[in-house]
Design a protein around this motif. Structure first.
Motif, PDB file in Angstrom:
ATOM      1  N   SER A  36       2.137 -11.191  -2.532  1.00 51.07           N
ATOM      2  CA  SER A  36       0.698 -10.928  -2.636  1.00 51.07           C
ATOM      3  C   SER A  36       0.363  -9.510  -2.196  1.00 51.07           C
ATOM      4  O   SER A  36      -0.463  -8.834  -2.818  1.00 51.07           O
ATOM      5  N   VAL A  37       1.023  -9.053  -1.121  1.00 51.15           N
ATOM      6  CA  VAL A  37       0.793  -7.687  -0.634  1.00 51.15           C
ATOM      7  C   VAL A  37       1.266  -6.683  -1.678  1.00 51.15           C
ATOM      8  O   VAL A  37       0.565  -5.702  -1.982  1.00 51.15           O
ATOM      9  N   SER A  38       2.448  -6.914  -2.258  1.00 47.57           N
ATOM     10  CA  SER A  38       2.969  -6.016  -3.298  1.00 47.57           C
ATOM     11  C   SER A  38       2.040  -5.983  -4.503  1.00 47.57           C
ATOM     12  O   SER A  38       1.760  -4.912  -5.054  1.00 47.57           O
ATOM     13  N   LEU A  39       1.533  -7.149  -4.896  1.00 53.67           N
ATOM     14  CA  LEU A  39       0.601  -7.226  -6.023  1.00 53.67           C
ATOM     15  C   LEU A  39      -0.663  -6.424  -5.712  1.00 53.67           C
ATOM     16  O   LEU A  39      -1.136  -5.644  -6.542  1.00 53.67           O
ATOM     17  N   ALA A  40      -1.193  -6.599  -4.503  1.00 51.21           N
ATOM     18  CA  ALA A  40      -2.426  -5.919  -4.122  1.00 51.21           C
ATOM     19  C   ALA A  40      -2.242  -4.403  -4.101  1.00 51.21           C
ATOM     20  O   ALA A  40      -3.103  -3.658  -4.591  1.00 51.21           O
ATOM     21  N   ILE A  41      -1.115  -3.934  -3.552  1.00 52.68           N
ATOM     22  CA  ILE A  41      -0.847  -2.487  -3.503  1.00 52.68           C
ATOM     23  C   ILE A  41      -0.731  -1.923  -4.917  1.00 52.68           C
ATOM     24  O   ILE A  41      -1.330  -0.889  -5.248  1.00 52.68           O
ATOM     25  N   THR A  42       0.012  -2.609  -5.777  1.00 52.34           N
ATOM     26  CA  THR A  42       0.187  -2.160  -7.159  1.00 52.34           C
ATOM     27  C   THR A  42      -1.145  -2.160  -7.899  1.00 52.34           C
ATOM     28  O   THR A  42      -1.477  -1.212  -8.627  1.00 52.34           O
ATOM     29  N   LEU A  43      -1.909  -3.231  -7.711  1.00 50.74           N
ATOM     30  CA  LEU A  43      -3.210  -3.373  -8.371  1.00 50.74           C
ATOM     31  C   LEU A  43      -4.153  -2.252  -7.952  1.00 50.74           C
ATOM     32  O   LEU A  43      -4.785  -1.608  -8.782  1.00 50.74           O
TER      33      LEU A  43
END
Length: 197
Positions: free
Chosen positions: A6-13
């Motif tokens: 979720s953290v990786s998704l949020a950073i990428t997003l």
């Protein structure tokens, strides 16, 4: 593991939808009339509005046509034009027409919102398919990423070696960047083609 995803998704997003915001922030920090606090509050207000609009995006898209959202592109065009005219005038009377503190905060927020039309389209499906704990984590990462974006842009403008050229270039380039962002918003939302028939 799920939290890390979720953290990786949020950073990428966040990074993929706000890369152009770095240029806008550098432009605001290059203008000595804008204080760090004003830019930071405006940036957080603007991103909060984008997040709220994304959360309500599925409902809004049923009621409001995207071409109406495109009208937000007029705000950066107006701000950019005003800055361009201020650059051209050599009377040094910028302080007299200087907007109030709240006006500066709202200007930053408005440009963030206008520049974030694509954010709504990208955030909405992600938010709609996220469970509450994941959504809270994504929003927390967004808050941290805004602080990092602000810190990096501020650092660039005030760097001992890079700061002076960036401020000089930023002062001249910012009006064109703002006008370009506004035009892009009008075109991408379909507002320009809708107005011209």
């Amino acid at each position: 593991m799920e939290n890390l995803t979720s953290v990786s998704l949020a950073i990428t997003l966040f990074a993929s939808t706000n890369l152009d915001d770095l240029f806008v922030l550098v432009g605001f920090f290059s203008d000595p009339r804008y204080r760090l606090r004003q830019v930071a509050i405006g940036q957080y207000l603007g991103l909060s509005a984008l997040v709220l609009a994304s959360l309500a995006g599925s409902l809004l898209s049923l009621v409001v046509a995207p071409v109406w959202f495109g009208l937000l592109g007029l705000l950066p065009i107006v701000l950019g034009t005003r800055r361009l005219l201020a650059l051209r005038s050599d009377d040094g009377d910028e302080a007299a027409s200087e907007p109030a503190s709240l006006g500066k905060v709202l200007a930053v927020a408005g440009v963030t919102i206008a520049n974030g039309g694509d954010n709504i389209g990208i955030y909405t499906p992600v938010f709609a398919t996220s469970a509450a704990p994941r959504l809270v984590l994504v929003l927390a990462v967004f808050a941290v990423m805004v602080a990092l974006w602000l810190g990096f842009a501020h650092w660039l403008v005030h760097h001992p070696a890079l700061g002076a050229p960036i401020r000089r270039i930023g002062r001249v380039a910012t009006p064109f960047v703002l006008i370009g962002i506004g035009a892009m918003v009008l075109v991408e939302a379909g507002t320009l083609s809708w107005v011209t028939g």
